[in-house]
Design a protein around this motif. Structure first.
Motif, PDB file in Angstrom:
ATOM      1  N   ALA A 182       0.837  -1.201   0.000  1.00  0.00           N
ATOM      2  CA  ALA A 182       0.000   0.000   0.000  1.00  0.00           C
ATOM      3  C   ALA A 182       0.874   1.254   0.000  1.00  0.00           C
ATOM      4  CB  ALA A 182      -0.932  -0.014   1.208  1.00  0.00           C
ATOM      5  N   PHE A 183       1.945   1.272   0.812  1.00  0.00           N
ATOM      6  CA  PHE A 183       2.840   2.417   0.839  1.00  0.00           C
ATOM      7  C   PHE A 183       3.535   2.612  -0.504  1.00  0.00           C
ATOM      8  CE2 PHE A 183       2.824   2.150   5.583  1.00  0.00           C
ATOM      9  CZ  PHE A 183       2.409   3.452   5.811  1.00  0.00           C
ATOM     10  N   VAL A 184       3.938   1.548  -1.152  1.00  0.00           N
ATOM     11  CA  VAL A 184       4.590   1.657  -2.468  1.00  0.00           C
ATOM     12  C   VAL A 184       3.622   2.268  -3.476  1.00  0.00           C
ATOM     13  CG1 VAL A 184       5.543   0.310  -4.394  1.00  0.00           C
ATOM     14  CG2 VAL A 184       6.256  -0.183  -2.045  1.00  0.00           C
ATOM     15  N   ILE A 185       2.371   1.796  -3.464  1.00  0.00           N
ATOM     16  CA  ILE A 185       1.362   2.329  -4.391  1.00  0.00           C
ATOM     17  C   ILE A 185       1.120   3.809  -4.124  1.00  0.00           C
ATOM     18  CG2 ILE A 185      -1.084   2.215  -5.031  1.00  0.00           C
ATOM     19  CD1 ILE A 185      -0.842  -0.866  -4.591  1.00  0.00           C
ATOM     20  N   ILE A 186       1.008   4.192  -2.881  1.00  0.00           N
ATOM     21  CA  ILE A 186       0.790   5.601  -2.517  1.00  0.00           C
ATOM     22  C   ILE A 186       1.997   6.442  -2.945  1.00  0.00           C
ATOM     23  CG2 ILE A 186       0.568   7.197  -0.564  1.00  0.00           C
ATOM     24  CD1 ILE A 186      -1.144   5.009   0.809  1.00  0.00           C
ATOM     25  N   ALA A 187       3.207   5.938  -2.721  1.00  0.00           N
ATOM     26  CA  ALA A 187       4.420   6.684  -3.090  1.00  0.00           C
ATOM     27  C   ALA A 187       4.488   6.897  -4.603  1.00  0.00           C
ATOM     28  CB  ALA A 187       5.663   5.938  -2.598  1.00  0.00           C
ATOM     29  N   VAL A 188       4.124   5.866  -5.379  1.00  0.00           N
ATOM     30  CA  VAL A 188       4.121   5.999  -6.841  1.00  0.00           C
ATOM     31  C   VAL A 188       3.071   7.028  -7.258  1.00  0.00           C
ATOM     32  CG1 VAL A 188       3.603   4.783  -9.011  1.00  0.00           C
ATOM     33  CG2 VAL A 188       5.073   3.709  -7.285  1.00  0.00           C
ATOM     34  N   ALA A 189       1.883   6.961  -6.655  1.00  0.00           N
ATOM     35  CA  ALA A 189       0.815   7.905  -6.986  1.00  0.00           C
ATOM     36  C   ALA A 189       1.240   9.332  -6.672  1.00  0.00           C
ATOM     37  CB  ALA A 189      -0.459   7.536  -6.238  1.00  0.00           C
ATOM     38  N   VAL A 190       1.863   9.557  -5.536  1.00  0.00           N
ATOM     39  CA  VAL A 190       2.325  10.895  -5.149  1.00  0.00           C
ATOM     40  C   VAL A 190       3.387  11.375  -6.136  1.00  0.00           C
ATOM     41  CG1 VAL A 190       3.618  12.184  -3.378  1.00  0.00           C
ATOM     42  CG2 VAL A 190       1.710  10.700  -2.717  1.00  0.00           C
ATOM     43  N   ALA A 191       4.293  10.501  -6.546  1.00  0.00           N
ATOM     44  CA  ALA A 191       5.341  10.885  -7.495  1.00  0.00           C
ATOM     45  C   ALA A 191       4.751  11.259  -8.841  1.00  0.00           C
ATOM     46  CB  ALA A 191       6.335   9.729  -7.652  1.00  0.00           C
ATOM     47  N   VAL A 192       3.749  10.522  -9.304  1.00  0.00           N
ATOM     48  CA  VAL A 192       3.105  10.840 -10.591  1.00  0.00           C
ATOM     49  C   VAL A 192       2.401  12.182 -10.494  1.00  0.00           C
ATOM     50  CG1 VAL A 192       1.237  10.126 -12.153  1.00  0.00           C
ATOM     51  CG2 VAL A 192       2.902   8.447 -11.337  1.00  0.00           C
ATOM     52  N   ILE A 193       1.676  12.406  -9.426  1.00  0.00           N
ATOM     53  CA  ILE A 193       0.950  13.678  -9.250  1.00  0.00           C
ATOM     54  C   ILE A 193       1.946  14.838  -9.157  1.00  0.00           C
ATOM     55  CG2 ILE A 193      -0.510  14.989  -7.651  1.00  0.00           C
ATOM     56  CD1 ILE A 193      -1.939  12.303  -7.025  1.00  0.00           C
ATOM     57  N   ALA A 194       3.014  14.656  -8.413  1.00  0.00           N
ATOM     58  CA  ALA A 194       4.016  15.720  -8.258  1.00  0.00           C
ATOM     59  C   ALA A 194       4.682  16.033  -9.588  1.00  0.00           C
ATOM     60  CB  ALA A 194       5.050  15.314  -7.219  1.00  0.00           C
ATOM     61  N   SER A 195       4.953  15.033 -10.400  1.00  0.00           N
ATOM     62  CA  SER A 195       5.610  15.293 -11.683  1.00  0.00           C
ATOM     63  C   SER A 195       4.664  16.027 -12.628  1.00  0.00           C
ATOM     64  CB  SER A 195       6.116  14.006 -12.307  1.00  0.00           C
ATOM     65  OG  SER A 195       5.028  13.196 -12.727  1.00  0.00           O
ATOM     66  N   ARG A 196       3.392  15.765 -12.555  1.00  0.00           N
ATOM     67  CA  ARG A 196       2.446  16.467 -13.413  1.00  0.00           C
ATOM     68  C   ARG A 196       2.252  17.898 -12.970  1.00  0.00           C
ATOM     69  NH1 ARG A 196      -2.210  12.114 -15.000  1.00  0.00           N
ATOM     70  NH2 ARG A 196      -0.802  10.789 -16.196  1.00  0.00           N
ATOM     71  N   CYS A 197       2.311  18.114 -11.666  1.00  0.00           N
ATOM     72  CA  CYS A 197       2.153  19.483 -11.151  1.00  0.00           C
ATOM     73  C   CYS A 197       3.342  20.366 -11.500  1.00  0.00           C
ATOM     74  CB  CYS A 197       1.957  19.476  -9.629  1.00  0.00           C
ATOM     75  SG  CYS A 197       0.342  18.826  -9.155  1.00  0.00           S
ATOM     76  N   ASN A 198       4.479  19.798 -11.658  1.00  0.00           N
ATOM     77  CA  ASN A 198       5.693  20.577 -11.929  1.00  0.00           C
ATOM     78  C   ASN A 198       5.926  20.793 -13.442  1.00  0.00           C
ATOM     79  OD1 ASN A 198       6.269  20.806  -9.261  1.00  0.00           O
ATOM     80  ND2 ASN A 198       7.578  18.990  -9.184  1.00  0.00           N
ATOM     81  N   LYS A 199       5.162  20.117 -14.304  1.00  0.00           N
ATOM     82  CA  LYS A 199       5.312  20.284 -15.755  1.00  0.00           C
ATOM     83  C   LYS A 199       4.658  21.593 -16.178  1.00  0.00           C
ATOM     84  CE  LYS A 199       5.494  16.006 -18.307  1.00  0.00           C
ATOM     85  NZ  LYS A 199       4.721  15.066 -19.048  1.00  0.00           N
ATOM     86  N   PRO A 200       5.295  22.321 -17.045  1.00  0.00           N
ATOM     87  CA  PRO A 200       4.608  23.519 -17.567  1.00  0.00           C
ATOM     88  C   PRO A 200       3.466  23.104 -18.477  1.00  0.00           C
ATOM     89  CG  PRO A 200       6.870  23.349 -18.405  1.00  0.00           C
ATOM     90  CD  PRO A 200       6.632  22.184 -17.503  1.00  0.00           C
ATOM     91  N   ALA A 201       2.408  23.818 -18.440  1.00  0.00           N
ATOM     92  CA  ALA A 201       1.228  23.498 -19.273  1.00  0.00           C
ATOM     93  C   ALA A 201       1.580  23.724 -20.722  1.00  0.00           C
ATOM     94  CB  ALA A 201       0.051  24.379 -18.860  1.00  0.00           C
ATOM     95  N   ALA A 202       0.889  23.003 -21.625  1.00  0.00           N
ATOM     96  CA  ALA A 202       1.148  23.104 -23.067  1.00  0.00           C
ATOM     97  C   ALA A 202       0.850  24.527 -23.548  1.00  0.00           C
ATOM     98  CB  ALA A 202       0.270  22.094 -23.808  1.00  0.00           C
ATOM     99  N   GLY A 203       1.692  25.083 -24.335  1.00  0.00           N
ATOM    100  CA  GLY A 203       1.496  26.417 -24.872  1.00  0.00           C
ATOM    101  C   GLY A 203       2.105  27.495 -24.002  1.00  0.00           C
ATOM    102  N   GLN A 204       2.553  27.131 -22.798  1.00  0.00           N
ATOM    103  CA  GLN A 204       3.195  28.114 -21.947  1.00  0.00           C
ATOM    104  C   GLN A 204       4.698  27.948 -22.096  1.00  0.00           C
ATOM    105  OE1 GLN A 204       1.820  27.447 -17.995  1.00  0.00           O
ATOM    106  NE2 GLN A 204       0.021  28.731 -18.235  1.00  0.00           N
ATOM    107  N   GLY A 205       5.345  28.842 -22.519  1.00  0.00           N
ATOM    108  CA  GLY A 205       6.776  28.724 -22.671  1.00  0.00           C
ATOM    109  C   GLY A 205       7.472  29.775 -21.863  1.00  0.00           C
ATOM    110  N   THR A 206       8.661  29.532 -21.602  1.00  0.00           N
ATOM    111  CA  THR A 206       9.457  30.505 -20.891  1.00  0.00           C
ATOM    112  C   THR A 206      10.499  31.089 -21.737  1.00  0.00           C
ATOM    113  OG1 THR A 206      10.652  28.703 -19.912  1.00  0.00           O
ATOM    114  CG2 THR A 206       9.147  29.936 -18.519  1.00  0.00           C
TER     115      THR A 206
END
Length: 185
Positions: A161-185
């Protein structure tokens, strides 16, 4: 006719009657059992004196005695027998409760009254209880997996259960840190 052979025969019969020893008994027991060593008396009479002794190597130790003439009924305080030995003051029989291998020894019974002395020997052998064997049905490979305890199973499930939660948190965190499409710096 001489009376000498008759007197010798009577004397032999009397001596054998006075000091007759019954057959030795061997008693086997398992650890934790209760064992009773019987005197085969139904009632100790007024002059009867019953003595129980232990014999280790050549040393004899008094374990218990009943002597009605003097109102004695006692069990001696010997370490390995403490709180385990009961003496029946009516019959003189001795019971050892929750017996262990430390109680494997030779027990000597001496019953004395004004007419005779009777000796019995009890060799008590105590064995360890066998370790239970877990039988598994291995008639098919799916039934013959390793035996796991409930604790092992719970730990394994919590870890998963902890492994599954850790993977889920990592996936969510990586998506939150990605810049949205069309937004460039």
């Amino acid at each position: 006719m001489s009376l000498l052979p008759l007197c010798v025969t009577l004397l032999q019969m009397t001596v054998q009657g006075v000091f007759a020893a019954e057959e030795d008994q061997t008693i086997s027991a398992m650890e934790g059992d209760s064992v009773t060593l019987h005197t085969n008396l139904t009632q100790i009479q007024g002059d009867d004196h019953v003595l129980w002794r232990l014999k280790n190597n050549s040393v004899e130790t008094l374990l218990a005695e009943v002597y009605n003439r003097y109102n004695i009924s006692r069990v001696c305080d010997i370490g390995r027998f403490r709180d385990k030995v009961k003496l029946d003051s009516q019959t003189g029989s001795l019971t050892i409760a929750n017996i262990s291998t430390a109680h494997s020894t030779l027990y000597l019974l001496e019953m004395i009254n004004q007419h005779r002395t009777l000796n019995k020997r009890f060799s008590v052998v105590v064995s360890h209880r066998p370790v239970p064997v877990i039988n598994r049905d291995c008639s098919s490979p799916s039934k013959c997996g390793p035996v796991r305890s409930d604790v092992d199973y719970k730990v394994m499930m919590i870890t998963a259960a902890f492994v599954i939660i850790a993977v889920a948190v990592a996936v969510i965190a990586s998506r939150c840190n990605k810049p949205a499409a069309g937004q460039g710096t």
